[in-house]
Design a protein around this motif. Sequence first.
Motif, PDB file in Angstrom:
ATOM      1  N   VAL A  61      -4.682   4.452  -2.792  1.00  0.00           N
ATOM      2  CA  VAL A  61      -5.091   5.149  -1.564  1.00  0.00           C
ATOM      3  C   VAL A  61      -5.456   6.588  -1.903  1.00  0.00           C
ATOM      4  CG1 VAL A  61      -4.377   5.860   0.743  1.00  0.00           C
ATOM      5  CG2 VAL A  61      -3.541   3.717  -0.191  1.00  0.00           C
ATOM      6  N   ALA A  62      -6.712   6.937  -1.692  1.00  0.00           N
ATOM      7  CA  ALA A  62      -7.172   8.278  -2.041  1.00  0.00           C
ATOM      8  C   ALA A  62      -6.589   9.349  -1.122  1.00  0.00           C
ATOM      9  CB  ALA A  62      -8.696   8.339  -2.005  1.00  0.00           C
ATOM     10  N   GLU A  63      -6.458   9.038   0.174  1.00  0.00           N
ATOM     11  CA  GLU A  63      -5.965  10.010   1.144  1.00  0.00           C
ATOM     12  C   GLU A  63      -4.894   9.368   2.022  1.00  0.00           C
ATOM     13  OE1 GLU A  63      -8.956  12.360   3.235  1.00  0.00           O
ATOM     14  OE2 GLU A  63     -10.432  11.536   1.837  1.00  0.00           O
ATOM     15  N   PHE A  64      -3.646   9.714   1.765  1.00  0.00           N
ATOM     16  CA  PHE A  64      -2.522   9.137   2.502  1.00  0.00           C
ATOM     17  C   PHE A  64      -2.669   9.378   4.001  1.00  0.00           C
ATOM     18  CE2 PHE A  64       1.663   9.086   4.376  1.00  0.00           C
ATOM     19  CZ  PHE A  64       2.267   7.990   3.784  1.00  0.00           C
ATOM     20  N   ASP A  65      -2.914  10.635   4.393  1.00  0.00           N
ATOM     21  CA  ASP A  65      -3.009  10.972   5.818  1.00  0.00           C
ATOM     22  C   ASP A  65      -4.090  10.162   6.530  1.00  0.00           C
ATOM     23  OD1 ASP A  65      -0.969  12.824   5.657  1.00  0.00           O
ATOM     24  OD2 ASP A  65      -2.294  14.545   5.479  1.00  0.00           O
ATOM     25  N   PHE A  99       4.607   0.814   5.614  1.00  0.00           N
ATOM     26  CA  PHE A  99       5.454   0.369   4.498  1.00  0.00           C
ATOM     27  C   PHE A  99       4.659   0.324   3.199  1.00  0.00           C
ATOM     28  CE2 PHE A  99       8.311  -1.510   7.766  1.00  0.00           C
ATOM     29  CZ  PHE A  99       9.509  -1.004   7.298  1.00  0.00           C
ATOM     30  N   TRP A 100       3.467  -0.242   3.271  1.00  0.00           N
ATOM     31  CA  TRP A 100       2.641  -0.358   2.074  1.00  0.00           C
ATOM     32  C   TRP A 100       2.248   1.018   1.531  1.00  0.00           C
ATOM     33  CZ3 TRP A 100      -2.322   0.937   0.569  1.00  0.00           C
ATOM     34  CH2 TRP A 100      -2.726   0.392  -0.663  1.00  0.00           C
ATOM     35  N   LEU A 101       1.844   1.916   2.415  1.00  0.00           N
ATOM     36  CA  LEU A 101       1.462   3.265   1.975  1.00  0.00           C
ATOM     37  C   LEU A 101       2.622   3.971   1.287  1.00  0.00           C
ATOM     38  CD1 LEU A 101      -0.614   4.405   5.070  1.00  0.00           C
ATOM     39  CD2 LEU A 101      -1.496   4.058   2.749  1.00  0.00           C
ATOM     40  N   GLU A 102       3.804   3.878   1.874  1.00  0.00           N
ATOM     41  CA  GLU A 102       4.972   4.525   1.274  1.00  0.00           C
ATOM     42  C   GLU A 102       5.343   3.887  -0.063  1.00  0.00           C
ATOM     43  OE1 GLU A 102       6.272   7.277   1.884  1.00  0.00           O
ATOM     44  OE2 GLU A 102       5.667   7.702   3.930  1.00  0.00           O
ATOM     45  N   SER A 103       5.280   2.571  -0.132  1.00  0.00           N
ATOM     46  CA  SER A 103       5.626   1.915  -1.395  1.00  0.00           C
ATOM     47  C   SER A 103       4.600   2.235  -2.474  1.00  0.00           C
ATOM     48  CB  SER A 103       5.760   0.405  -1.208  1.00  0.00           C
ATOM     49  OG  SER A 103       4.514  -0.188  -0.918  1.00  0.00           O
ATOM     50  N   ASP A 104       3.336   2.353  -2.079  1.00  0.00           N
ATOM     51  CA  ASP A 104       2.294   2.654  -3.065  1.00  0.00           C
ATOM     52  C   ASP A 104       2.469   4.045  -3.660  1.00  0.00           C
ATOM     53  OD1 ASP A 104      -0.119   1.709  -4.415  1.00  0.00           O
ATOM     54  OD2 ASP A 104      -1.120   3.343  -3.338  1.00  0.00           O
ATOM     55  N   ARG A 105       2.791   5.036  -2.805  1.00  0.00           N
ATOM     56  CA  ARG A 105       2.960   6.371  -3.379  1.00  0.00           C
ATOM     57  C   ARG A 105       4.290   6.511  -4.108  1.00  0.00           C
ATOM     58  NH1 ARG A 105       3.143  10.927   1.394  1.00  0.00           N
ATOM     59  NH2 ARG A 105       4.924  10.171   2.570  1.00  0.00           N
ATOM     60  N   MET A 106       5.298   5.722  -3.727  1.00  0.00           N
ATOM     61  CA  MET A 106       6.558   5.740  -4.470  1.00  0.00           C
ATOM     62  C   MET A 106       6.352   5.109  -5.852  1.00  0.00           C
ATOM     63  SD  MET A 106      10.251   4.015  -3.545  1.00  0.00           S
ATOM     64  CE  MET A 106      10.576   4.952  -2.057  1.00  0.00           C
TER      65      MET A 106
END
Length: 190
Positions: A61-65, A99-106
């Motif tokens: 994901v290039a831009e989380f926000d 959930f997916w966004l958080e797991s990806d950046r973790m």
Amino acid sequence: MITVNRFTLSNGLRVVHNHDSATAMVALDILYNVGSRDERPERTGMAHLFEHLMFGGSENVAEFDKALENAGGTNNAWTNSDYTNFYDIVPAHNAETAFWLESDRMKGLAFSDKALEVQRQVVCEEFKQVCLNQPYGDLQHYLNGLAYKEHPYRIPVIGKELSHIENVTQDEVRRFFYDHYAPNNAVISV
């Protein structure tokens, strides 16, 4: 009666969950057990820098926000001496996206040179605005040093010196991430 479920996943991530059927929203709160107390005296402000870097994109994901906003959500974060906290609020039907966004950046922050430079500038400007460009802005630096002679709380969350963030390297950033931003060093509350 409110039922709160607590369990630990096999990767060490601690989970706290409460279901509230009265709302159509889901709030995720990810608390990492890292703050300014975990920094080296010669490289302060790292936890605060990471509060910003974690929004700079991940492997997928290039831009989380932007991704979270596209799911109808909002988010923010804060850092103190002990913890760094991130939270997301999304419509319940898009909880899986959060959930997916958080797991990806973790799992894998992007570590791009561009993201580091952008966030370094943001954090440096914040340091100048808060600590250098207002009367008594550096008071916390002095008070922390007087109150805590040896304790890690002597280091202000924003950093002790501007040069510490100005001169941070990509290797130092990667090391700090892999030392602290892992499932077994976090709690997620849903």
